[in-house]
Design an enzyme around this catalytic site. Structure first.
Site, PDB file in Angstrom:
ATOM      1  N   SER A 139     -51.068  11.093  73.825  1.00 42.13           N
ATOM      2  CA  SER A 139     -52.398  10.548  74.593  1.00 42.13           C
ATOM      3  C   SER A 139     -52.408   9.128  75.045  1.00 42.13           C
ATOM      4  O   SER A 139     -51.456   8.427  74.474  1.00 42.13           O
ATOM      5  CB  SER A 139     -53.480  10.793  73.675  1.00 42.13           C
ATOM      6  OG  SER A 139     -54.607  10.000  73.873  1.00 42.13           O
ATOM      7  N   TYR A 166     -56.709   9.632  64.887  1.00 38.00           N
ATOM      8  CA  TYR A 166     -56.442   9.931  66.467  1.00 38.00           C
ATOM      9  C   TYR A 166     -55.255   9.014  66.764  1.00 38.00           C
ATOM     10  O   TYR A 166     -54.401   9.312  67.172  1.00 38.00           O
ATOM     11  CB  TYR A 166     -57.553  10.233  67.228  1.00 38.00           C
ATOM     12  CG  TYR A 166     -57.215  11.006  68.437  1.00 38.00           C
ATOM     13  CD1 TYR A 166     -56.832  12.235  68.580  1.00 38.00           C
ATOM     14  CD2 TYR A 166     -56.903  10.444  69.459  1.00 38.00           C
ATOM     15  CE1 TYR A 166     -56.825  13.015  69.580  1.00 38.00           C
ATOM     16  CE2 TYR A 166     -56.641  11.109  70.914  1.00 38.00           C
ATOM     17  CZ  TYR A 166     -56.197  12.395  70.789  1.00 38.00           C
ATOM     18  OH  TYR A 166     -56.048  13.058  71.664  1.00 38.00           O
TER      19      TYR A 166
HETATM   20  P1  NAD Z   1     -58.433  21.938  73.110  1.00 39.59           P
HETATM   21  O1  NAD Z   1     -59.611  21.484  72.074  1.00 39.59           O
HETATM   22  O2  NAD Z   1     -58.967  22.351  74.225  1.00 39.59           O
HETATM   23  O3  NAD Z   1     -57.233  23.106  72.642  1.00 39.59           O
HETATM   24  C1  NAD Z   1     -56.809  22.404  71.354  1.00 39.59           C
HETATM   25  C2  NAD Z   1     -55.902  23.587  70.972  1.00 39.59           C
HETATM   26  O4  NAD Z   1     -55.070  23.539  69.686  1.00 39.59           O
HETATM   27  C3  NAD Z   1     -56.477  24.883  70.787  1.00 39.59           C
HETATM   28  O5  NAD Z   1     -55.738  26.002  71.239  1.00 39.59           O
HETATM   29  C4  NAD Z   1     -56.613  25.171  69.309  1.00 39.59           C
HETATM   30  O6  NAD Z   1     -56.877  26.458  68.846  1.00 39.59           O
HETATM   31  C5  NAD Z   1     -55.453  24.514  69.015  1.00 39.59           C
HETATM   32  N1  NAD Z   1     -55.435  23.830  67.609  1.00 39.59           N
HETATM   33  C6  NAD Z   1     -56.386  23.101  66.873  1.00 39.59           C
HETATM   34  N2  NAD Z   1     -55.926  22.833  65.599  1.00 39.59           N
HETATM   35  C7  NAD Z   1     -54.992  23.814  65.058  1.00 39.59           C
HETATM   36  C8  NAD Z   1     -54.298  24.207  64.038  1.00 39.59           C
HETATM   37  N3  NAD Z   1     -54.417  23.556  62.921  1.00 39.59           N
HETATM   38  N4  NAD Z   1     -53.109  25.274  64.265  1.00 39.59           N
HETATM   39  C9  NAD Z   1     -52.991  25.623  65.588  1.00 39.59           C
HETATM   40  N5  NAD Z   1     -53.686  25.395  66.575  1.00 39.59           N
HETATM   41  C10 NAD Z   1     -54.619  24.610  66.342  1.00 39.59           C
HETATM   42  O7  NAD Z   1     -57.895  20.364  73.188  1.00 39.59           O
HETATM   43  P2  NAD Z   1     -57.167  19.743  74.401  1.00 39.59           P
HETATM   44  O8  NAD Z   1     -58.048  18.785  74.983  1.00 39.59           O
HETATM   45  O9  NAD Z   1     -56.645  20.828  75.135  1.00 39.59           O
HETATM   46  O10 NAD Z   1     -55.901  19.083  73.424  1.00 39.59           O
HETATM   47  C11 NAD Z   1     -54.721  19.439  73.929  1.00 39.59           C
HETATM   48  C12 NAD Z   1     -53.812  18.080  73.400  1.00 39.59           C
HETATM   49  O11 NAD Z   1     -53.888  17.200  74.182  1.00 39.59           O
HETATM   50  C13 NAD Z   1     -54.360  17.546  71.924  1.00 39.59           C
HETATM   51  O12 NAD Z   1     -53.192  17.025  71.374  1.00 39.59           O
HETATM   52  C14 NAD Z   1     -55.003  16.251  72.443  1.00 39.59           C
HETATM   53  O13 NAD Z   1     -54.953  15.480  71.490  1.00 39.59           O
HETATM   54  C15 NAD Z   1     -54.334  15.766  73.533  1.00 39.59           C
HETATM   55  N6  NAD Z   1     -55.140  15.202  74.451  1.00 39.59           N
HETATM   56  C16 NAD Z   1     -56.257  15.647  75.081  1.00 39.59           C
HETATM   57  C17 NAD Z   1     -56.951  14.688  76.047  1.00 39.59           C
HETATM   58  C18 NAD Z   1     -58.307  15.222  76.466  1.00 39.59           C
HETATM   59  O14 NAD Z   1     -58.852  14.477  77.225  1.00 39.59           O
HETATM   60  N7  NAD Z   1     -58.617  16.584  76.444  1.00 39.59           N
HETATM   61  C19 NAD Z   1     -56.495  13.486  76.372  1.00 39.59           C
HETATM   62  C20 NAD Z   1     -55.347  13.203  75.856  1.00 39.59           C
HETATM   63  C21 NAD Z   1     -54.633  13.966  74.874  1.00 39.59           C
END
Ligand code: NAD
Length: 260
Positions: free
Chosen positions: A142, A155
Site C-alpha cells: 500500500s 495497517y
Molecule cells: P477487500 O476487502 O475488497 O478484499 C479483501 C480480500 O481478502 C477478500 O477476498 C477477503 O475475503 C480476504 N480476506 C480478508 N481476511 C482474510 C483472511 N483472514 N483469510 C483469508 N482471506 C481473507 O480489500 P481490497 O481493497 O481488495 O484489498 C486487497 C489488498 O490491497 C489488501 O492487502 C489491502 O490492504 C490492499 N490495498 C487496498 C487499497 C484500497 O484502497 N482498497 C489500497 C492499498 C492497498
C-alpha cells in the site's frame, strides 16, 4: 503468456485480488482463489473465470490468520494444480483508531493477515520455486508501506513490514529466476475503502459521493480512484520476462499520493 503456470492469489474472492486472479487467468494461468464469502458466489466466480479463459480455477477457504491453514492451502494447491509458480499475497484488512484506543485484538489480526500471512506463504512456497528455477512473488502492500496516515497504526506497521519482507526475499532469491516485488496502491474503491467512505459520510453528514471525493482530495492528487484492473495489469507485467530484473522494489500506483 502464463499458460500452464499455477498462481495462488490470497484474498481473491473480492476486490483487488479478484481483479488480479482474472488477469492472470486471461494469460492462461491456473488459479487458486482464496478468501471469505458466500459459497454460491465463490463457485460462480470460479466457473465464470474458468469458462471465459479456459483455465482451471479452484478456491481454498484458508483463514490466513492461521499458519497451519496456509500450509494446507499450499499443499492442496500443489496436489490439485501443480506447484505454485506465482504467489500473490493480497489479502488484507483495515481498522482505524488512535493508537491509545487501538484494540489489541485488532492489532494482532491486522499484523497476522497483512504481514505474517505473507511470510508463511512465502516460507512454504519458495522451495517449489527454487526447484523450478522460476517464480514470481507479488506482495500487495500500500502507499501505507511507504508513508503513514493517522489512526492506522497496525495497517501502516504491517505494510511497512511487508515492504521490508519483500526486499529480504528479493535479496535471498536474486539470480535464481525468482523475483519478489511489492505493489503500493493508493485509494482503490473496494469494500475495504467503502467502509472508510461510509464512516466519513456518517461523521460529517455528507452523502457517499461527496465523502469519497473528500477522501481523494485529501491524499490522492489525481482525484481519481486507482482501479483493481490497473493494479492487475502491473501484476501481469511483473510476471513477464521483461520484468525479470525488477526485484525488491515497492512500486506505487497512487495517483501521485507519495510524490507529495
Ligand atoms: P477487500 O476487502 O475488497 O478484499 C479483501 C480480500 O481478502 C477478500 O477476498 C477477503 O475475503 C480476504 N480476506 C480478508 N481476511 C482474510 C483472511 N483472514 N483469510 C483469508 N482471506 C481473507 O480489500 P481490497 O481493497 O481488495 O484489498 C486487497 C489488498 O490491497 C489488501 O492487502 C489491502 O490492504 C490492499 N490495498 C487496498 C487499497 C484500497 O484502497 N482498497 C489500497 C492499498 C492497498
Amino acid at each position: 503468456m502464463l499458460t500452464g503456470k499455477t498462481a495462488l492469489v490470497t484474498g481473491s474472492t473480492a476486490g483487488i485480488g479478484l481483479g488480479i486472479a482474472r488477469a492472470l487467468a486471461s494469460q492462461g494461468a491456473q488459479i487458486m482463489l482464496n478468501g471469505f464469502g458466500e459459497r454460491g458466489e465463490i463457485e460462480r466466480a470460479c466457473s465464470e473465470i474458468e469458462k471465459i479463459y479456459n483455465v482451471r480455477v479452484m478456491h481454498h477457504p484458508a483463514n490466513l490468520m492461521h499458519a497451519n491453514e496456509i500450509y494446507e492451502m499450499i499443499e492442496w494447491t500443489g496436489a490439485q494444480l501443480g506447484p505454485i509458480e506465482i504467489l500473490v499475497n493480497n489479502a488484507g484488512i483495515q481498522f482505524t483508531s488512535p493508537i491509545d484506543e487501538f484494540p489489541r485484538d485488532k492489532w494482532d489480526a491486522i499484523l497476522a493477515t497483512n504481514l505474517s500471512a505473507a511470510f508463511h506463504a512465502i516460507h512454504d512456497t519458495l522451495p517449489f520455486m527454487q526447484r523450478n528455477g522460476w517464480g514470481r512473488i507479488i506482495n500487495i502492500a500500500s502507499v501505507h508501506g511507504l508513508v503513514a496516515s493517522v489512526n492506522k497504526a497496525a495497517y501502516v506497521a504491517a505494510k511497512h513490514g511487508l515492504v521490508g519482507l519483500t526486499k529480504v526475499v528479493a535479496l535471498e532469491t536474486a539470480g535464481m529466476g525468482i523475483t519478489c516485488n511489492a505493489i503500493c496502491p493508493g485509494w482503490v474503491r473496494t469494500a475495504l475503502v467503502e467502509k472508510q467512505i461510509e464512516a466519513r459520510a456518517l461523521q460529517s453528514g455528507l452523502d457517499l459521493e461527496t465523502a469519497a471525493a473528500q477522501l481523494l482530495l485529501e491524499k490522492q492528487p489525481s482525484r481519481q480512484f486507482v482501479s483493481a484492473e490497473q493494479i492487475a495489469q502491473l501484476a501481469l507485467f511483473l510476471c513477464s520476462d521483461a520484468a525479470s530484473q525488477i526485484t525488491g522494489s515497492a512500486i506505487p500506483m497512487d495517483g501521485g499520493w507519495t510524490a507529495q
